[in-house]
Design a protein around this motif. Structure first.
Motif, PDB file in Angstrom:
ATOM      1  N   VAL B  77       0.820  -1.203   0.000  1.00 48.33           N
ATOM      2  CA  VAL B  77       0.000   0.000   0.000  1.00 48.33           C
ATOM      3  C   VAL B  77       0.862   1.265   0.000  1.00 48.33           C
ATOM      4  O   VAL B  77       0.496   2.278  -0.597  1.00 48.33           O
ATOM      5  CB  VAL B  77      -0.975   0.020   1.204  1.00 48.33           C
ATOM      6  CG1 VAL B  77      -1.952  -1.133   1.110  1.00 48.33           C
ATOM      7  CG2 VAL B  77      -0.230  -0.012   2.513  1.00 48.33           C
ATOM      8  N   TYR B  99      -6.425  -0.885  -2.645  1.00 50.47           N
ATOM      9  CA  TYR B  99      -6.934  -1.618  -1.492  1.00 50.47           C
ATOM     10  C   TYR B  99      -8.129  -2.472  -1.865  1.00 50.47           C
ATOM     11  O   TYR B  99      -8.268  -3.598  -1.384  1.00 50.47           O
ATOM     12  CB  TYR B  99      -7.315  -0.623  -0.391  1.00 50.47           C
ATOM     13  CG  TYR B  99      -7.593  -1.264   0.943  1.00 50.47           C
ATOM     14  CD1 TYR B  99      -6.575  -1.447   1.865  1.00 50.47           C
ATOM     15  CD2 TYR B  99      -8.869  -1.691   1.287  1.00 50.47           C
ATOM     16  CE1 TYR B  99      -6.819  -2.029   3.091  1.00 50.47           C
ATOM     17  CE2 TYR B  99      -9.124  -2.284   2.514  1.00 50.47           C
ATOM     18  CZ  TYR B  99      -8.086  -2.444   3.410  1.00 50.47           C
ATOM     19  OH  TYR B  99      -8.341  -3.036   4.620  1.00 50.47           O
ATOM     20  N   ILE B 104      -5.604  -7.359  -2.472  1.00 45.97           N
ATOM     21  CA  ILE B 104      -5.801  -7.304  -1.021  1.00 45.97           C
ATOM     22  C   ILE B 104      -7.170  -7.858  -0.643  1.00 45.97           C
ATOM     23  O   ILE B 104      -7.313  -8.563   0.353  1.00 45.97           O
ATOM     24  CB  ILE B 104      -5.635  -5.856  -0.514  1.00 45.97           C
ATOM     25  CG1 ILE B 104      -4.144  -5.465  -0.592  1.00 45.97           C
ATOM     26  CG2 ILE B 104      -6.148  -5.721   0.901  1.00 45.97           C
ATOM     27  CD1 ILE B 104      -3.812  -4.167   0.077  1.00 45.97           C
ATOM     28  N   SER B 167      -9.101   3.720   8.901  1.00 50.15           N
ATOM     29  CA  SER B 167      -8.498   2.392   8.989  1.00 50.15           C
ATOM     30  C   SER B 167      -9.539   1.343   9.384  1.00 50.15           C
ATOM     31  O   SER B 167      -9.594   0.245   8.820  1.00 50.15           O
ATOM     32  CB  SER B 167      -7.371   2.415  10.024  1.00 50.15           C
ATOM     33  OG  SER B 167      -6.942   1.110  10.324  1.00 50.15           O
ATOM     34  N   LEU B 170     -11.917   0.664   6.439  1.00 48.78           N
ATOM     35  CA  LEU B 170     -11.257  -0.180   5.439  1.00 48.78           C
ATOM     36  C   LEU B 170     -11.217  -1.633   5.909  1.00 48.78           C
ATOM     37  O   LEU B 170     -11.580  -2.551   5.172  1.00 48.78           O
ATOM     38  CB  LEU B 170      -9.837   0.329   5.186  1.00 48.78           C
ATOM     39  CG  LEU B 170      -9.720   1.633   4.394  1.00 48.78           C
ATOM     40  CD1 LEU B 170      -8.315   2.202   4.506  1.00 48.78           C
ATOM     41  CD2 LEU B 170     -10.082   1.395   2.936  1.00 48.78           C
ATOM     42  N   ASP B 171     -10.797  -1.827   7.144  1.00 48.51           N
ATOM     43  CA  ASP B 171     -10.712  -3.179   7.678  1.00 48.51           C
ATOM     44  C   ASP B 171     -12.081  -3.843   7.748  1.00 48.51           C
ATOM     45  O   ASP B 171     -12.234  -5.020   7.411  1.00 48.51           O
ATOM     46  CB  ASP B 171     -10.088  -3.163   9.079  1.00 48.51           C
ATOM     47  CG  ASP B 171      -8.592  -3.036   9.016  1.00 48.51           C
ATOM     48  OD1 ASP B 171      -8.041  -3.177   7.916  1.00 48.51           O
ATOM     49  OD2 ASP B 171      -7.973  -2.805  10.065  1.00 48.51           O
ATOM     50  N   TRP B 174     -13.225  -4.769   4.327  1.00 50.72           N
ATOM     51  CA  TRP B 174     -12.416  -5.903   3.862  1.00 50.72           C
ATOM     52  C   TRP B 174     -12.893  -7.200   4.503  1.00 50.72           C
ATOM     53  O   TRP B 174     -13.129  -8.198   3.811  1.00 50.72           O
ATOM     54  CB  TRP B 174     -10.941  -5.649   4.193  1.00 50.72           C
ATOM     55  CG  TRP B 174     -10.040  -6.786   3.861  1.00 50.72           C
ATOM     56  CD1 TRP B 174      -9.551  -7.111   2.640  1.00 50.72           C
ATOM     57  CD2 TRP B 174      -9.541  -7.772   4.769  1.00 50.72           C
ATOM     58  NE1 TRP B 174      -8.772  -8.242   2.722  1.00 50.72           N
ATOM     59  CE2 TRP B 174      -8.752  -8.667   4.012  1.00 50.72           C
ATOM     60  CE3 TRP B 174      -9.683  -7.990   6.141  1.00 50.72           C
ATOM     61  CZ2 TRP B 174      -8.104  -9.765   4.593  1.00 50.72           C
ATOM     62  CZ3 TRP B 174      -9.041  -9.065   6.715  1.00 50.72           C
ATOM     63  CH2 TRP B 174      -8.255  -9.943   5.945  1.00 50.72           C
TER      64      TRP B 174
END
Lengths: 207, 207
Positions: B77, B99, B104, B167, B170-171, B174
Motif C-alpha cells: 500500500v 486496497y 488485497i 483504517s 477499510l478493515d 475488507w
DNA sequence: TCAACTGTTGAACATTCGTTCAATTATGAT
DNA sequence: ATCATAATTGAACGAATGTTCAACAGTTGA
C-alpha cells in the motif's frame, strides 16, 4: 449412605442448551484451545460421549453456539434502540453508547468470533448463520439511518451503502480495539462514529 | 547411475525464508488446517525435523510468517501511494483503488489473518508484529490525510482519530467482503471510502 | 413393582499433532 | 583426498484429538 444419582436426565432440548452455553464459556476463556469435546463436556458437567449423542459431530455443536451468540448480540443492540426513546438521532447515540460499552467491546468475544470466522468457510451452517445475523445487523442500522432522514431539512442518501459503511466502521473499530486496546479509547471510537453520522445527515456525503 | 544428492544444503537465512513462504502458501490454501508441520514441510519440500532445527518451535515459524505477510501488505500500500503522482486527493484515491483490488480483497488472505488473530493473544511476537505493522498502516493513512489538509481552503481535523476511523472502515469492509462477497461489490466499498474522505475535507466532521 | 425406553456414561480406538534425537550426508577448508 | 562441521533426515514418542459403542441407570407408565 445417601444415594445421590450419578446423573440427572434431561430432555434433549434443555441439555443441548446447556452444552451450547458451556461451549461459549469455553471459547470465551481459551478460544480455539478450549474447543475440545473433553473441555466442553467438563465445563458442562457431562460425559464425553453425550456430545455426539445430541449432535452428529462437534462442528454442529459449535454451529449452534455461533447461532446463539450472534442472535444474542443482535438482540442486545436491537433492545438498546427500542428501550431508548427520544429522537432518531438520540436513539443512534444510545446504540453507539451500548456498542462501545464493555458488554460488546470485549476481548473475550473476539476470542469466540475468531473461531467462528475460521469455521465459516467450512461449515455451511456457520456461514448461513453469519449471513442471516449480519444482514439483520445491517438492516437495524439501515432502519435507524432511514429514521434520521425522515425529518425535515435532512438530505437523503443511499441507505444501503451508508449502513454497510457504518457497519464496517463499527466492526473495524471493535476488532482493532480487541486486538490492541491501547490504540484508542472506547470514547474515541464512539466519537468517530458520532462524527460520521453528523457528517452524513449534514449532507456532506455523496452516497 | 546418476548420483543425485538426497538434499541440498542451504544457509539458514535462505532456508528459513523458504519455510516462511511455504507456511504462507499452506495458510492461504487451507487456513488453520494447513498449519501442521507435516503439511508445511511437504509444501517446502523438506523433512519434518528441519522446522524445529531452524525454529525453536512451530509458533516461532508462524510468527515469522506473520511478520512477512504484514510487512509485505504494508509495503504494497505504501508503494501504491508513492508510485501515484498527482494531488494528495488523487493519491488517496489511488490507495483506495489498490486496497479494493483483488490483490488485497482476497478470501485467501482472510484465511491467513484469522489464524494470526487467533495466535496474537498467545504469542508475544505475533502481537508485537501486529502492533508495529498496524501502527505503520495508520501512520500512512494519517500522513495522507495530513497532506489533504495542507491545501488552502481545507478545514483541519483530528488526524489521529480520522486515521483510526478510516483504517477501521477499510478493515471492516475488507473483513465483511471476505466473509460474504455478496454483501457489496468492491466498487461500492471504494465509493463508501471516497465519500467518507470527501465529507472529511468538506469540514462536515467534528473530529 | 416391574419392564420398556432412552438419556447417559466412559473406556477404547484410530488419527493427528509437535517435538526429539541419533544417524546420515552435503559441503567447504585443509 | 581427507576431515571437521553442521545442515538435513525420518523414525519414534507421548500427548491430545473426535468419534464409536456396549453397558449402565434414571425415568415413566402400566
Amino acid at each position: 449412605m445417601t444415594d445421590t444419582p450419578k446423573f440427572r436426565r434431561q430432555i434433549p432440548e434443555e441439555r443441548k442448551k446447556e452444552m451450547v452455553e458451556a461451549t461459549l464459556r469455553c471459547l470465551e476463556q481459551k478460544g480455539s484451545e478450549g474447543l475440545s469435546v473433553r473441555n466442553i463436556s467438563a465445563e458442562a458437567g457431562i460425559s464425553i460421549g453425550l456430545i455426539n449423542h445430541h449432535y452428529p459431530s462437534k462442528d454442529d455443536l459449535v454451529a449452534a453456539a455461533y447461532e446463539k451468540l450472534a442472535t444474542d448480540l443482535l438482540q442486545y443492540v436491537v433492545r438498546l434502540v427500542e428501550q431508548s426513546g427520544g429522537t432518531p438521532r438520540e436513539r443512534m447515540s444510545a446504540f453507539f453508547k451500548g456498542y462501545f460499552s464493555s458488554e460488546i467491546l470485549d476481548q473475550k468475544i473476539l476470542r469466540v468470533w475468531v473461531v467462528f470466522w475460521n469455521m465459516s468457510e467450512k461449515s455451511e451452517k456457520v456461514r448461513q448463520s453469519h449471513d442471516r445475523t449480519y444482514a439483520g445487523f445491517r438492516a437495524q442500522l439501515e432502519q435507524m439511518l432511514c429514521d434520521l432522514v425522515n425529518h425535515p431539512g435532512i438530505p437523503d442518501f443511499n441507505h444501503r451503502l451508508a449502513a454497510i459503511g457504518l457497519s464496517a466502521m463499527l466492526d473495524g473499530l471493535w476488532l482493532e480495539w480487541c486486538l490492541n486496546p491501547a490504540t484508542f479509547a472506547p470514547e474515541e471510537g464512539l466519537r468517530i462514529c458520532e462524527a460520521w453520522v453528523d457528517g452524513l445527515v449534514s449532507g456532506a456525503f455523496d452516497l
